[in-house]
Design a protein around this motif. Structure first.
Motif, mmCIF file in Angstrom:
data_model
loop_
_atom_site.group_PDB
_atom_site.id
_atom_site.type_symbol
_atom_site.label_atom_id
_atom_site.label_comp_id
_atom_site.label_asym_id
_atom_site.label_seq_id
_atom_site.Cartn_x
_atom_site.Cartn_y
_atom_site.Cartn_z
ATOM 1 N N ILE A 65 89.639 31.905 30.426
ATOM 2 C CA ILE A 65 90.991 31.655 30.909
ATOM 3 C C ILE A 65 91.780 30.955 29.802
ATOM 4 C CG2 ILE A 65 90.344 29.463 31.999
ATOM 5 C CD1 ILE A 65 92.381 30.230 34.265
ATOM 6 N N ILE A 66 93.080 31.225 29.760
ATOM 7 C CA ILE A 66 93.963 30.614 28.760
ATOM 8 C C ILE A 66 95.044 29.829 29.488
ATOM 9 C CG2 ILE A 66 95.608 31.049 26.883
ATOM 10 C CD1 ILE A 66 94.055 33.762 26.456
ATOM 11 N N LEU A 67 95.213 28.565 29.093
ATOM 12 C CA LEU A 67 96.318 27.737 29.569
ATOM 13 C C LEU A 67 97.331 27.716 28.442
ATOM 14 C CD1 LEU A 67 94.297 24.747 31.089
ATOM 15 C CD2 LEU A 67 95.053 26.838 32.223
ATOM 16 N N LEU A 68 98.494 28.299 28.659
ATOM 17 C CA LEU A 68 99.455 28.550 27.593
ATOM 18 C C LEU A 68 100.789 27.856 27.827
ATOM 19 C CD1 LEU A 68 100.227 30.298 25.045
ATOM 20 C CD2 LEU A 68 100.905 32.085 26.681
ATOM 21 N N ASP A 69 101.169 27.015 26.872
ATOM 22 C CA ASP A 69 102.501 26.416 26.888
ATOM 23 C C ASP A 69 103.480 27.458 26.345
ATOM 24 O OD1 ASP A 69 104.582 24.577 27.070
ATOM 25 O OD2 ASP A 69 104.078 23.572 25.203
ATOM 26 N N LEU A 70 104.721 27.425 26.766
ATOM 27 C CA LEU A 70 105.717 28.375 26.257
ATOM 28 C C LEU A 70 106.378 27.905 24.971
ATOM 29 C CD1 LEU A 70 107.682 29.702 29.362
ATOM 30 C CD2 LEU A 70 105.793 30.771 28.115
ATOM 31 N N LYS A 89 91.489 44.403 24.089
ATOM 32 C CA LYS A 89 90.332 43.502 24.080
ATOM 33 C C LYS A 89 90.639 42.142 24.708
ATOM 34 C CE LYS A 89 88.024 45.560 20.154
ATOM 35 N NZ LYS A 89 87.595 45.397 18.770
ATOM 36 N N LEU A 90 91.916 41.813 24.843
ATOM 37 C CA LEU A 90 92.296 40.487 25.333
ATOM 38 C C LEU A 90 92.996 40.495 26.687
ATOM 39 C CD1 LEU A 90 93.734 39.035 21.980
ATOM 40 C CD2 LEU A 90 91.414 38.743 22.907
ATOM 41 N N LYS A 91 93.591 41.615 27.060
ATOM 42 C CA LYS A 91 94.500 41.619 28.210
ATOM 43 C C LYS A 91 93.864 41.271 29.545
ATOM 44 C CE LYS A 91 94.526 46.641 28.924
ATOM 45 N NZ LYS A 91 95.402 47.811 28.807
ATOM 46 N N SER A 92 92.537 41.365 29.643
ATOM 47 C CA SER A 92 91.893 41.023 30.910
ATOM 48 C C SER A 92 91.658 39.520 31.062
ATOM 49 C CB SER A 92 90.564 41.771 31.051
ATOM 50 O OG SER A 92 89.658 41.353 30.042
ATOM 51 N N ILE A 93 91.919 38.737 30.021
ATOM 52 C CA ILE A 93 91.762 37.286 30.121
ATOM 53 C C ILE A 93 92.942 36.730 30.921
ATOM 54 C CG2 ILE A 93 91.609 35.092 28.861
ATOM 55 C CD1 ILE A 93 90.626 36.718 26.407
ATOM 56 N N PRO A 94 92.674 36.021 32.008
ATOM 57 C CA PRO A 94 93.779 35.436 32.771
ATOM 58 C C PRO A 94 94.543 34.407 31.939
ATOM 59 C CG PRO A 94 91.733 35.397 34.035
ATOM 60 C CD PRO A 94 91.373 35.785 32.646
ATOM 61 N N VAL A 95 95.868 34.480 32.011
ATOM 62 C CA VAL A 95 96.733 33.540 31.296
ATOM 63 C C VAL A 95 97.570 32.772 32.309
ATOM 64 C CG1 VAL A 95 98.589 33.257 29.599
ATOM 65 C CG2 VAL A 95 96.850 35.043 29.254
ATOM 66 N N VAL A 96 97.370 31.452 32.303
ATOM 67 C CA VAL A 96 98.144 30.554 33.147
ATOM 68 C C VAL A 96 99.198 29.904 32.254
ATOM 69 C CG1 VAL A 96 98.103 28.464 34.555
ATOM 70 C CG2 VAL A 96 96.196 30.101 34.677
ATOM 71 N N VAL A 97 100.461 30.202 32.508
ATOM 72 C CA VAL A 97 101.546 29.571 31.761
ATOM 73 C C VAL A 97 101.738 28.187 32.359
ATOM 74 C CG1 VAL A 97 104.002 29.658 31.198
ATOM 75 C CG2 VAL A 97 102.624 31.753 31.126
ATOM 76 N N LEU A 98 101.620 27.177 31.498
ATOM 77 C CA LEU A 98 101.734 25.782 31.916
ATOM 78 C C LEU A 98 102.793 25.150 31.027
ATOM 79 C CD1 LEU A 98 100.500 23.562 33.702
ATOM 80 C CD2 LEU A 98 98.783 23.195 31.935
ATOM 81 N N THR A 99 103.991 24.970 31.584
ATOM 82 C CA THR A 99 105.136 24.585 30.766
ATOM 83 C C THR A 99 106.085 23.646 31.510
ATOM 84 O OG1 THR A 99 106.932 25.497 29.407
ATOM 85 C CG2 THR A 99 106.459 26.624 31.480
ATOM 86 N N ILE A 100 106.957 22.992 30.769
ATOM 87 C CA ILE A 100 107.956 22.118 31.401
ATOM 88 C C ILE A 100 109.162 22.896 31.917
ATOM 89 C CG2 ILE A 100 107.303 20.044 30.117
ATOM 90 C CD1 ILE A 100 109.823 20.532 28.370
#
Length: 157
Positions: A65-70, A89-100
């Motif tokens: 899983i990826i926690l991604l700031d914008l 190769k990467l698109k199936s990894i869940p991405v959680v956008v965590l931003t202000i």
């Protein structure tokens, strides 16, 4: 609790340039019920290098899983998200956008780029820890993550 996630080490990639938010996320995940390994990169260029195993990241683990700031230096989170979701190769990894950002435009754009969810970071310490714990509980405890492997995509010939 998802038994499968609970019984294996969960690799988390945090893409965050704010040292205070990195520290808080580490603190929140330290006491997690799920055994996890948190890798941290501080900008979008490093995130892509990490995910593609370039340069100093040749032996980097594939995140579950990826926690991604914008709002990142060098390459912003929207660009990183677009690259992740465009890569087979990467698109199936869940991405959680965590931003202000609470901007509707940011929320809409990230979902159009196929973010798995969008979470606004609270400025209050206690609320930040609560949000991080909620992410952990949901994504690491309830959701069934894609299986480990180089690519989770089946090849169709």
């Amino acid at each position: 609790m998802n038994e499968e996630n609970n019984s294996r080490l969960v690799e988390i990639l945090l893409v965050e340039d704010n040292p205070a938010d990195v520290r808080l996320t580490k603190e929140a995940l330290k006491d997690a019920k799920i055994v996890n390994n948190l890798s941290v990169v501080n900008d979008g260029v490093e995130a892509i290098a990490f995910l593609r195993h370039l340069d100093k990241y040749k032996t980097a683990p594939r995140p579950d899983i990826i926690l991604l700031d914008l709002n990142l230096p060098k390459k912003d989170g929207r660009e990183v998200l677009a690259e992740i979701k465009a890569d087979d190769k990467l698109k199936s990894i869940p991405v959680v956008v965590l931003t202000i950002s609470k901007a509707e435009e940011d929320i809409l754009k990230t979902y159009k780029l196929h973010a798995n969810c969008y979470v606004t970071k609270p400025v209050d310490l206690e609320q930040f820890l609560k949000v991080t714990k909620s992410i952990e509980d949901f994504w690491l405890g309830i959701v069934k993550l894609p299986p480990k492997g180089e690519s989770n995509e089946r090849r169709i010939h």
